[in-house]
Enzyme design. Structure first.
Site, PDB file in Angstrom:
ATOM      1  N   ASP A   4      10.873  13.118   5.688  1.00  0.00           N
ATOM      2  CA  ASP A   4      10.126  13.006   6.941  1.00  0.00           C
ATOM      3  C   ASP A   4       9.265  11.743   7.045  1.00  0.00           C
ATOM      4  O   ASP A   4       8.360  11.667   7.865  1.00  0.00           O
ATOM      5  CB  ASP A   4       9.274  14.252   7.175  1.00  0.00           C
ATOM      6  CG  ASP A   4       8.212  14.462   6.105  1.00  0.00           C
ATOM      7  OD1 ASP A   4       8.166  13.690   5.133  1.00  0.00           O
ATOM      8  OD2 ASP A   4       7.426  15.400   6.245  1.00  0.00           O
ATOM      9  N   GLU A   5       9.555  10.730   6.230  1.00  0.00           N
ATOM     10  CA  GLU A   5       8.807   9.477   6.301  1.00  0.00           C
ATOM     11  C   GLU A   5       9.730   8.298   6.066  1.00  0.00           C
ATOM     12  O   GLU A   5      10.664   8.387   5.273  1.00  0.00           O
ATOM     13  CB  GLU A   5       7.724   9.417   5.218  1.00  0.00           C
ATOM     14  CG  GLU A   5       6.503  10.241   5.492  1.00  0.00           C
ATOM     15  CD  GLU A   5       5.434   9.966   4.452  1.00  0.00           C
ATOM     16  OE1 GLU A   5       4.530   9.147   4.733  1.00  0.00           O
ATOM     17  OE2 GLU A   5       5.512  10.558   3.371  1.00  0.00           O
TER      18      GLU A   5
END
Length: 124
Positions: free
Chosen positions: A45-46
């Protein structure tokens, strides 16, 4: 998994759905790829995006970040944070400033005082 390690008495109500998480992550990465060819994933998620020479030719990184965040929300229902700066270290620090749904810019002029005032625990 970090929560479970740190809190042995933790009870999960539902089992994790890693396949769903991975699919949403892939979707978000396709949104990133609409704006930059230079994407460095950090986790599911990054990611770091270099938008210096972005696909749309937009001149302002904050506009690109806003477009990405709006599209993520409209297509996945998820909020996203964005950190904008001239290097990855500062961009990561900037992204932590407006979580869970915002963006923050650290300019070269801001850097000395911004970094000076941070507790050492914020450094990655």
């Amino acid at each position: 998994m970090t929560a479970k390690r740190q809190c042995k008495e933790l009870i999960f109500v539902k089992p994790p759905r890693f396949e769903v998480y991975k699919e949403v992550s892939r979707h978000v990465r396709t949104i990133f790829a609409e704006h930059s060819d230079v994407i460095e994933p950090l986790s599911l998620d990054e990611a770091y995006l270099d938008v210096t020479e972005n696909i749309q030719g937009l001149p302002i990184a904050t506009e690109i970040a806003t477009l990405i965040r709006v599209k993520i929300l409209s297509e996945t229902g998820l909020t996203a944070s964005a950190g904008i700066s001239y290097n990855k270290f500062l961009a990561k620090l900037a992204s932590d400033q407006r979580k869970p749904n915002g963006q923050f810019v650290i300019t070269p002029k801001m850097r000395p005082s911004f970094v000076q005032d941070l507790p050492v625990g914020k450094f990655h």
